[in-house]
Design a protein around this motif. Structure first.
Motif, mmCIF file in Angstrom:
data_model
loop_
_atom_site.group_PDB
_atom_site.id
_atom_site.type_symbol
_atom_site.label_atom_id
_atom_site.label_comp_id
_atom_site.label_asym_id
_atom_site.label_seq_id
_atom_site.Cartn_x
_atom_site.Cartn_y
_atom_site.Cartn_z
ATOM 1 N N PHE A 21 -36.288 22.745 3.266
ATOM 2 C CA PHE A 21 -37.451 23.317 3.799
ATOM 3 C C PHE A 21 -38.003 24.359 2.862
ATOM 4 O O PHE A 21 -37.279 25.164 2.187
ATOM 5 C CB PHE A 21 -37.436 24.027 5.156
ATOM 6 N N THR A 67 -37.487 17.132 1.134
ATOM 7 C CA THR A 67 -37.932 18.756 1.169
ATOM 8 C C THR A 67 -39.301 18.429 1.840
ATOM 9 O O THR A 67 -40.375 17.907 1.356
ATOM 10 C CB THR A 67 -37.973 19.119 -0.279
ATOM 11 N N ARG A 68 -39.162 19.353 3.065
ATOM 12 C CA ARG A 68 -40.455 19.601 3.647
ATOM 13 C C ARG A 68 -40.964 20.636 3.241
ATOM 14 O O ARG A 68 -40.475 21.900 3.167
ATOM 15 C CB ARG A 68 -40.179 19.686 5.125
#
Lengths: 114, 110
Positions: free
Chosen positions: A10, A109-110
């Motif tokens: 994140f 991956t945010r």
């Protein structure tokens, strides 16, 4: 054998900040790629590489840079983040990039850009 | 423009019944199609593929059908299981570039 790993999981950025999304694979794959997934848009190819030192643009390359100095690593750089780059990013790899080769994806991956 | 289109964002099916997920494509020159499955917070995983020289490919409970004249492919899951609940993407390629549909979220109800 970890497969395809991505860091961070994140990330929150402010508009204009830069950052690098990391991608690594331990399968000795020649082909690596980056996708972004947005609601209603599916996965769209950003950049890809068919081997160390060779990269090319995909469908949506603007705002992103890549390089491939080793077989294992394929980082994605955002030079000046924009809210439109808020998305989930996936890295993938395959043996040689032939269309019959299975692509293995990382966990994603945010990224949020404020 | 989307090269592959999945017009159904979601589908609910009872456990044990058949799930049919559909995908349409735009270019009759596409020669290879794939289906990927994605669970929340994970990356997509390859499920099954089909070459344009075939009209059917089967792998256990999963069968993909290709109708070249209609530029349409479908994924059949029989029997559907709760663990099949996921988002399914169809995909195709041009050279080294892959194009994915927008996905269909399948829910299998126990």
């Amino acid at each position: 054998n970890a497969g395809v790993t991505q860091t961070p999981k994140f990330q929150v950025l402010k508009t204009g900040q830069s950052m690098t999304l990391q991608c690594a694979q331990d399968m000795n794959h020649e082909y690596m790629s980056w996708y972004r997934q947005d609601p209603g848009m599916g996965l769209r190819l950003i950049h890809y590489s068919v081997g160390a030192g060779i990269t090319d643009q995909g469908e949506v390359p603007n705002g992103y840079n890549v390089s491939r100095s080793t077989t294992e690593d394929f980082p994605l750089r955002l030079l000046s983040a924009a809210p439109s780059q808020t998305s989930v990013y996936f890295c993938a790899s395959s043996y040689e990039g032939r269309y019959t080769d299975t692509q293995y994806f990382g966990p994603g991956t945010r990224l949020t850009v404020l | 423009d989307q090269q592959v289109k999945q017009n159904s964002p979601s589908l609910s099916v009872q456990e044990g019944r058949i799930s049919i997920l559909n995908c349409d494509y735009t270019n009759s020159m596409f020669d290879y199609f794939l289906w990927y499955k994605k669970y929340p917070a994970e990356g997509p995983t390859f499920l099954i593929s089909i070459s344009s020289i075939k009209d059917k490919n089967e792998d256990g409970r999963f069968t993909v059908f290709l109708n070249k004249s209609a530029k349409h492919l479908s994924l059949h899951i029989v029997p559907s299981q709760p663990g099949d609940s996921a988002v399914y993407f169809c995909a195709t390629h041009t050279g080294n570039q892959f194009y994915f549909g927008t996905g269909t979220s399948l829910t299998v109800i126990p």
